[in-house]
Design a protein around this motif. Structure first.
Motif, short mmCIF file in Angstrom:
data_model
loop_
_atom_site.label_atom_id
_atom_site.label_comp_id
_atom_site.label_asym_id
_atom_site.label_seq_id
_atom_site.Cartn_x
_atom_site.Cartn_y
_atom_site.Cartn_z
N LEU A 199 -4.02 -22.80 41.84
CA LEU A 199 -3.89 -23.49 43.12
C LEU A 199 -5.20 -23.50 43.90
O LEU A 199 -5.58 -24.51 44.48
N HIS A 200 -5.90 -22.38 43.91
CA HIS A 200 -7.17 -22.31 44.64
C HIS A 200 -8.27 -23.12 43.94
O HIS A 200 -9.17 -23.65 44.60
N SER A 201 -8.20 -23.23 42.62
CA SER A 201 -9.21 -23.99 41.88
C SER A 201 -9.08 -25.49 42.12
O SER A 201 -10.05 -26.22 41.92
N GLN A 202 -7.92 -25.94 42.54
CA GLN A 202 -7.75 -27.36 42.81
C GLN A 202 -8.60 -27.82 43.99
O GLN A 202 -8.92 -29.00 44.09
N LYS A 203 -8.98 -26.90 44.84
CA LYS A 203 -9.84 -27.26 45.97
C LYS A 203 -11.23 -27.68 45.50
O LYS A 203 -11.95 -28.35 46.23
N CYS A 204 -11.61 -27.28 44.30
CA CYS A 204 -12.96 -27.55 43.79
C CYS A 204 -13.02 -28.80 42.91
O CYS A 204 -14.09 -29.13 42.40
N GLN A 205 -11.92 -29.49 42.71
CA GLN A 205 -11.88 -30.58 41.74
C GLN A 205 -12.69 -31.81 42.15
O GLN A 205 -13.10 -32.58 41.31
N ASN A 206 -12.91 -32.04 43.43
CA ASN A 206 -13.59 -33.25 43.88
C ASN A 206 -15.11 -33.10 43.96
O ASN A 206 -15.78 -33.96 44.51
N GLN A 207 -15.64 -32.01 43.41
CA GLN A 207 -17.08 -31.76 43.45
C GLN A 207 -17.72 -32.23 42.14
O GLN A 207 -17.03 -32.40 41.14
N ASN A 208 -19.05 -32.41 42.16
CA ASN A 208 -19.72 -32.70 40.90
C ASN A 208 -19.79 -31.40 40.08
O ASN A 208 -19.39 -30.34 40.55
N TRP A 209 -20.31 -31.48 38.86
CA TRP A 209 -20.20 -30.36 37.92
C TRP A 209 -20.81 -29.07 38.46
O TRP A 209 -20.18 -28.02 38.40
N ALA A 210 -22.01 -29.11 39.00
CA ALA A 210 -22.69 -27.89 39.46
C ALA A 210 -21.96 -27.26 40.64
O ALA A 210 -21.72 -26.05 40.66
N PHE A 211 -21.60 -28.07 41.62
CA PHE A 211 -20.89 -27.53 42.77
C PHE A 211 -19.48 -27.07 42.41
O PHE A 211 -18.94 -26.15 43.01
N LYS A 212 -18.89 -27.71 41.41
CA LYS A 212 -17.57 -27.29 40.94
C LYS A 212 -17.64 -25.89 40.34
O LYS A 212 -16.76 -25.05 40.60
N GLN A 213 -18.69 -25.61 39.56
CA GLN A 213 -18.85 -24.29 38.96
C GLN A 213 -19.08 -23.22 40.03
O GLN A 213 -18.52 -22.13 39.96
N ILE A 214 -19.91 -23.56 41.01
CA ILE A 214 -20.16 -22.61 42.11
C ILE A 214 -18.90 -22.37 42.91
O ILE A 214 -18.57 -21.23 43.26
N CYS A 215 -18.17 -23.43 43.20
CA CYS A 215 -16.93 -23.31 43.96
C CYS A 215 -15.91 -22.45 43.21
O CYS A 215 -15.27 -21.58 43.80
N ASN A 216 -15.74 -22.70 41.92
CA ASN A 216 -14.80 -21.90 41.12
C ASN A 216 -15.21 -20.44 41.07
O ASN A 216 -14.36 -19.55 41.15
N THR A 217 -16.51 -20.19 40.96
CA THR A 217 -17.00 -18.81 40.95
C THR A 217 -16.74 -18.12 42.29
O THR A 217 -16.42 -16.93 42.34
N TRP A 218 -16.84 -18.87 43.35
CA TRP A 218 -16.61 -18.33 44.69
C TRP A 218 -15.13 -18.07 44.95
O TRP A 218 -14.76 -17.08 45.57
N VAL A 219 -14.27 -18.94 44.45
CA VAL A 219 -12.84 -18.88 44.74
C VAL A 219 -12.10 -17.89 43.85
O VAL A 219 -11.14 -17.25 44.29
N THR A 220 -12.54 -17.71 42.62
CA THR A 220 -11.80 -16.94 41.61
C THR A 220 -11.47 -15.50 42.02
O THR A 220 -10.30 -15.10 41.94
N PRO A 221 -12.42 -14.68 42.46
CA PRO A 221 -12.06 -13.28 42.76
C PRO A 221 -11.01 -13.14 43.86
O PRO A 221 -10.07 -12.35 43.72
N GLY A 222 -11.15 -13.90 44.92
CA GLY A 222 -10.18 -13.81 46.01
C GLY A 222 -8.81 -14.30 45.60
O GLY A 222 -7.79 -13.72 45.98
N ALA A 223 -8.76 -15.36 44.81
CA ALA A 223 -7.48 -15.90 44.37
C ALA A 223 -6.76 -14.93 43.45
O ALA A 223 -5.56 -14.69 43.59
N ILE A 224 -7.50 -14.36 42.51
CA ILE A 224 -6.87 -13.41 41.59
C ILE A 224 -6.41 -12.16 42.34
O ILE A 224 -5.32 -11.64 42.10
#
Length: 84
Positions: free
Chosen positions: A31-56
């Motif tokens: 659910l939290h990773s869906q917030k990063c879907q509208n970014q380009n590849w580089a920002f998507k990777q950064i966003c997922n890296t930022w969101v993952t620890p808090g979401a888990i």
């Protein structure tokens, strides 16, 4: 007989809690990773890296608590003895 009941309730509660923590952590991460879907590849990777620890962390702790409580309740019902 009482020791077996306590052991069964504890094992059911712990296994239910760990299973709930895992499933809830994965669902919250998706659910939290869906917030990063509208970014380009580089920002998507950064966003997922930022969101993952808090979401888990959020999902796992919630799932652990809820799973343990429900598991203890179900384990208690399953090992209930009618005293008549």
């Amino acid at each position: 007989m009482v020791k077996n009941r306590i052991l069964i309730c504890t094992l059911v509660a712990l296994s239910s809690g760990f299973f709930g923590g895992y499933i809830s952590g994965q669902l919250t991460l998706m659910l939290h990773s869906q917030k990063c879907q509208n970014q380009n590849w580089a920002f998507k990777q950064i966003c997922n890296t930022w969101v993952t620890p808090g979401a888990i962390w959020q999902g796992s702790t919630t799932g652990l608590w809820v799973g343990s409580i429900l598991g203890a309740f179900v384990g208690g019902l399953a090992t209930n003895q009618n005293r008549t």
